[in-house]
Design a protein around this motif. Structure first.
Motif, short mmCIF file in Angstrom:
data_model
loop_
_atom_site.label_atom_id
_atom_site.label_comp_id
_atom_site.label_asym_id
_atom_site.label_seq_id
_atom_site.Cartn_x
_atom_site.Cartn_y
_atom_site.Cartn_z
N ASP A 1 0.89 -1.15 0.00
CA ASP A 1 0.00 0.00 0.00
C ASP A 1 0.93 1.21 0.00
O ASP A 1 1.23 1.79 1.04
CB ASP A 1 -0.89 -0.04 1.24
N VAL B 1 -0.74 -5.81 1.35
CA VAL B 1 -2.13 -6.27 1.25
C VAL B 1 -2.19 -7.47 0.30
O VAL B 1 -1.58 -7.45 -0.77
CB VAL B 1 -3.04 -5.14 0.70
N LYS C 1 -4.14 -7.34 5.65
CA LYS C 1 -3.07 -6.34 5.61
C LYS C 1 -2.05 -6.72 6.67
O LYS C 1 -2.42 -7.00 7.82
CB LYS C 1 -3.60 -4.94 5.87
#
Length: 108
Positions: free
Chosen positions: A61, A79, A88
């Motif tokens: 991310d 993720v 996550k």
């Protein structure tokens, strides 16, 4: 036996961070877990195997990647989907080591 030191790029890109995590996660003994991560994983029914799968195949991310100015360590959430669940995994790479540390893991 000498310890190999790998210095991370101070301008590390999300792609380079992701590759560094994947390289380390390819060998489960190169992935450490904080006590907090293990407690949260147990509470959330997330296994070590699930975390390793996300680290090996997931995506960073990127906007949430950051470097700690004092230590030089990089952290970011990775993720991925494993066992039909999006997970996550927040990880850190300590400058000068070949290990990745799992800080926490959570669903969706």
């Amino acid at each position: 036996m000498t310890k190999e030191v790998i210095h991370l790029n101070p301008g590390m890109t999300p792609q380079a961070f992701q590759q560094a995590v994947r390289d380390r996660a390819a060998f489960s003994h190169m992935v450490g877990f904080t006590d907090h991560a293990l407690e949260r994983m147990q509470a959330r029914s997330i296994t070590r195997t699930m975390v390793l799968r996300v680290l090996r195949r997931g995506s960073i991310d990127g906007p949430r990647m950051k470097q700690d100015r004092a230590s030089g360590n990089w952290t970011a959430p990775i993720v991925g989907v494993t066992a039909g669940i999006e997970i996550k995994v927040v990880v850190a790479i300590e400058d000068g080591t070949l290990f990745v540390t799992v800080i926490t893991a959570y669903g969706g």
